[in-house]
Design a protein around this motif. Structure first.
Motif, mmCIF file in Angstrom:
data_model
loop_
_atom_site.group_PDB
_atom_site.id
_atom_site.type_symbol
_atom_site.label_atom_id
_atom_site.label_comp_id
_atom_site.label_asym_id
_atom_site.label_seq_id
_atom_site.Cartn_x
_atom_site.Cartn_y
_atom_site.Cartn_z
ATOM 1 N N ASP A 53 -25.700 27.751 1.170
ATOM 2 C CA ASP A 53 -24.679 26.700 1.076
ATOM 3 C C ASP A 53 -23.945 26.770 -0.260
ATOM 4 N N SER A 90 -20.133 26.455 0.862
ATOM 5 C CA SER A 90 -19.925 26.874 2.250
ATOM 6 C C SER A 90 -19.118 25.844 3.024
ATOM 7 N N SER A 91 -18.534 26.299 4.116
ATOM 8 C CA SER A 91 -17.747 25.412 4.986
ATOM 9 C C SER A 91 -18.619 24.330 5.611
ATOM 10 N N THR A 94 -18.351 21.585 3.022
ATOM 11 C CA THR A 94 -17.014 21.044 2.767
ATOM 12 C C THR A 94 -16.409 20.382 3.997
ATOM 13 N N GLY A 96 -14.657 21.983 6.028
ATOM 14 C CA GLY A 96 -13.450 22.769 6.310
ATOM 15 C C GLY A 96 -13.684 24.191 5.851
ATOM 16 N N ALA A 97 -12.689 24.755 5.150
ATOM 17 C CA ALA A 97 -12.842 26.107 4.618
ATOM 18 C C ALA A 97 -13.773 26.097 3.404
ATOM 19 N N ALA A 98 -14.453 27.226 3.197
ATOM 20 C CA ALA A 98 -15.290 27.368 2.006
ATOM 21 C C ALA A 98 -14.419 27.301 0.749
ATOM 22 N N THR A 99 -14.966 26.771 -0.326
ATOM 23 C CA THR A 99 -14.222 26.633 -1.579
ATOM 24 C C THR A 99 -14.943 27.376 -2.697
#
Length: 205
Positions: A53, A90-91, A94, A96-99
């Motif tokens: 994660d 990891s998404s 979040t 949503g998309a991974a940051t």
């Protein structure tokens, strides 16, 4: 003729001693490559957390090193190093998309050096091993304000030093640094491994 022989011997002796190096100061720059880089999760396994994660990504690295060579094949070195990494979320966390967010790794430590050639030779391959600490500073924090997480570990590797002139030299290093994973998250497994691939420039005394 005898005077010429004596002068030649003295010149050779002087040339040999000129290449001797007792104290060295180095600046290195290169790559920081991380493996087993999943550092855990804020969630437990029962809550759906994963060891990946949070992950630390590859980045750049630079270091300052000081070496003292007090024996024909042995030396001692202390260093400070700075590595830039990205903390990847990891998404699954979040939604949503991974940051990714930038963060720093500060390192310091001591290494023992075993040279493959005698003191005074122009090219000196070496093996090394030592102990170190790493201060992992999460995004938004500062090491100067105590925001990092200190972990102690060890490193090993090797390289080559080459004297270019009577004062300056070049070197190449490949080392692996191993520490426990920072931040004490859930589901973390094993130790974090960081491989250094770098080249450096030094002043030799």
């Amino acid at each position: 003729m005898r005077k010429l022989v004596v002068m030649a011997v003295l010149a050779c002796a002087g040339a040999g001693s000129a290449w001797g190096q007792l104290f060295e100061v180095w600046f290195n720059g290169g790559q920081s490559l991380l493996s087993n880089k999943g550092i855990g999760s804020p969630l437990t396994a029962a809550q759906g957390g994963s060891k990946n994660d949070y992950q630390l990504e590859d980045g750049f690295r630079f270091s300052f090193r000081m070496a003292l060579n007090n024996e024909s094949h042995f030396g001692h070195e202390v260093q400070y190093a700075y590595s830039r990494t990205q903390l990847r979320t990891s998404s699954a966390l979040t939604g949503g998309a991974a940051t990714e967010q930038g963060m720093a790794i500060h390192q310091g430590g001591y290494n023992f050096l075993l040279y493959g050639t005698n003191e005074g030779t122009r090219i000196r391959p070496f093996a090394t091993g030592g102990v170190m600490f790493a201060n992992y500073v999460p995004p938004g924090s500062s090491a100067t304000s105590g925001g990092g997480d200190n972990k102690f570990g060890f490193n090993y590797g090797g390289g080559v030093k080459m004297r270019v002139t009577s004062l300056f030299g070049l070197r190449v290093d490949v080392r692996q640094y191993t520490t426990p994973k920072p931040f004490n998250l859930e589901i973390r497994e094993g130790w974090l491994r960081q491989t250094e691939i770098s080249a450096g420039f030094g002043v030799l005394f």
